[in-house]
Design a protein around this motif. Structure first.
Motif, short mmCIF file in Angstrom:
data_model
loop_
_atom_site.label_atom_id
_atom_site.label_comp_id
_atom_site.label_asym_id
_atom_site.label_seq_id
_atom_site.Cartn_x
_atom_site.Cartn_y
_atom_site.Cartn_z
N PRO A 147 1.84 7.26 -1.87
CA PRO A 147 2.30 5.86 -1.80
C PRO A 147 3.68 5.69 -2.42
O PRO A 147 4.03 6.36 -3.39
CB PRO A 147 1.23 5.11 -2.59
CG PRO A 147 0.64 6.13 -3.50
CD PRO A 147 0.70 7.43 -2.80
N PHE A 148 4.45 4.78 -1.85
CA PHE A 148 5.79 4.49 -2.36
C PHE A 148 5.73 3.78 -3.71
O PHE A 148 6.52 4.05 -4.61
CB PHE A 148 6.55 3.64 -1.34
CG PHE A 148 7.92 3.22 -1.80
CD1 PHE A 148 8.97 4.14 -1.83
CD2 PHE A 148 8.17 1.92 -2.20
CE1 PHE A 148 10.24 3.76 -2.26
CE2 PHE A 148 9.43 1.53 -2.62
CZ PHE A 148 10.47 2.45 -2.65
N ALA A 149 4.80 2.83 -3.83
CA ALA A 149 4.69 2.03 -5.05
C ALA A 149 3.29 1.42 -5.12
O ALA A 149 2.62 1.27 -4.10
CB ALA A 149 5.75 0.92 -5.06
N PRO A 150 2.86 1.05 -6.32
CA PRO A 150 1.60 0.32 -6.43
C PRO A 150 1.78 -1.12 -5.95
O PRO A 150 2.91 -1.62 -5.92
CB PRO A 150 1.28 0.39 -7.93
CG PRO A 150 2.60 0.55 -8.59
CD PRO A 150 3.46 1.32 -7.63
N PRO A 151 0.68 -1.78 -5.57
CA PRO A 151 -0.69 -1.30 -5.68
C PRO A 151 -1.06 -0.34 -4.55
O PRO A 151 -0.56 -0.45 -3.44
CB PRO A 151 -1.52 -2.58 -5.59
CG PRO A 151 -0.70 -3.49 -4.72
CD PRO A 151 0.72 -3.19 -5.09
N PHE A 152 -1.97 0.57 -4.89
CA PHE A 152 -2.63 1.36 -3.86
C PHE A 152 -4.07 1.59 -4.30
O PHE A 152 -4.41 1.44 -5.47
CB PHE A 152 -1.89 2.66 -3.54
CG PHE A 152 -1.66 3.58 -4.71
CD1 PHE A 152 -2.57 4.58 -5.02
CD2 PHE A 152 -0.51 3.48 -5.48
CE1 PHE A 152 -2.33 5.45 -6.07
CE2 PHE A 152 -0.27 4.35 -6.53
CZ PHE A 152 -1.18 5.34 -6.84
N LEU A 153 -4.88 1.90 -3.34
CA LEU A 153 -6.32 2.03 -3.55
C LEU A 153 -6.75 3.40 -3.06
O LEU A 153 -6.28 3.87 -2.01
CB LEU A 153 -7.07 0.94 -2.78
CG LEU A 153 -8.59 0.86 -2.98
CD1 LEU A 153 -8.90 -0.03 -4.19
CD2 LEU A 153 -9.27 0.31 -1.73
N ILE A 154 -7.62 4.04 -3.80
CA ILE A 154 -8.22 5.30 -3.35
C ILE A 154 -9.70 5.10 -3.14
O ILE A 154 -10.41 4.60 -4.02
CB ILE A 154 -7.96 6.43 -4.36
CG1 ILE A 154 -6.47 6.79 -4.39
CG2 ILE A 154 -8.79 7.67 -4.02
CD1 ILE A 154 -6.11 7.94 -5.30
N ASP A 155 -10.15 5.44 -1.95
CA ASP A 155 -11.57 5.41 -1.60
C ASP A 155 -11.92 6.80 -1.08
O ASP A 155 -11.58 7.15 0.05
CB ASP A 155 -11.83 4.35 -0.53
CG ASP A 155 -13.32 4.23 -0.19
OD1 ASP A 155 -14.15 4.71 -0.99
OD2 ASP A 155 -13.64 3.66 0.87
#
Length: 240
Positions: free
Chosen positions: A55-63
């Motif tokens: 990802p370039f920047a937050p937010p991001f989610l991991i599932d």
């Protein structure tokens, strides 16, 4: 396995739109950067060598092994899994479009206090911020909020929700937008809210939902502050 949410510690920011959806659904999730070593873990993931999906920047989610970045994209993914979007494809697409418009709106809100460069402090661009905020409050805020009010009141299923006849993640996001605008521009919002009674009612209905009410009273809910997207600088607010 719990969802893993990555966002900067200490600020609600854009991560809050995702948190509200997870909290409303009662989902099991970890707010990684708020845990010991979590910020370093987040930064490491953003610089994964040879990883095309970093990802370039937050937010991001991991599932599981899936990494999803960007608020609207995360909510588009979570919506069906959390029961926060209609099953009908047309309504799901409409919901996503509204969330993308919220993304545009939040970017303009942010730019009121950082109109020149992110690398500069607010104090280094204060004259430009004063001009940008005056235009935002007179032109852009009414345009965006007026649009959302119109969509809400013209909903064929009734004005209780933005899309269809059930709560969606867009309802939750607009709650956060109203909260943030009240923090950043209390005078302007106090003067303008009579023009958006539907959105105010939607905000109040979201706030009263049991899980949201519990979340807002908990330590998990981060307070607005001047490191956030929504910042309160009195000189940028509507002047009496």
């Amino acid at each position: 396995m719990p969802y893993k949410l990555y966002y900067w510690d200490g600020i609600p920011g854009r991560g809050e739109f995702v948190r509200l959806a997870l909290e409303e659904a009662g989902a099991d999730y970890l707010d990684i950067a708020r845990q010991p070593g979590g910020t370093n873990e987040m930064l490491k993931l953003m610089k994964m060598p040879g990883e095309a999906a970093a990802p370039f920047a937050p937010p991001f989610l991991i599932d599981g092994d899936l990494v999803i970045s960007h608020v609207a994209n995360i909510l588009f993914y979570l919506g069906p899994r959390l029961g926060l979007v209609a099953e009908d494809e047309r309504l799901r697409t409409l919901t996503n479009g509204l969330q993308l418009t919220i993304t545009d709106f939040v970017a303009e809100i942010h730019d009121t206090h950082h109109p020149v460069a992110l690398s500069l402090y607010y104090e280094d661009q204060k004259p430009e911020a004063l001009r940008r905020s005056a235009d935002f409050l007179s032109e852009r805020l009414p345009k965006f909020l007026g649009y959302f009010e119109r969509v809400l009141t013209q909903n064929p299923r009734g004005p209780e929700h933005m899309v269809g006849d059930r709560l969606s993640y867009v309802d939750l996001s607009l709650f956060q937008v109203i909260e943030g605008l009240r923090y950043a521009f209390p005078k302007a919002m106090d003067a303008y809210e009579t023009n958006i009674p539907g959105l105010v009612a939607l905000h109040d209905a979201v706030r009263a939902r049991p899980r949201i009410l519990s979340y807002l009273a908990s330590e998990r809910r981060l307070a607005f502050n001047e490191s956030c997207v929504f910042r309160h600088y009195p000189e940028l607010d509507r002047q009496s």
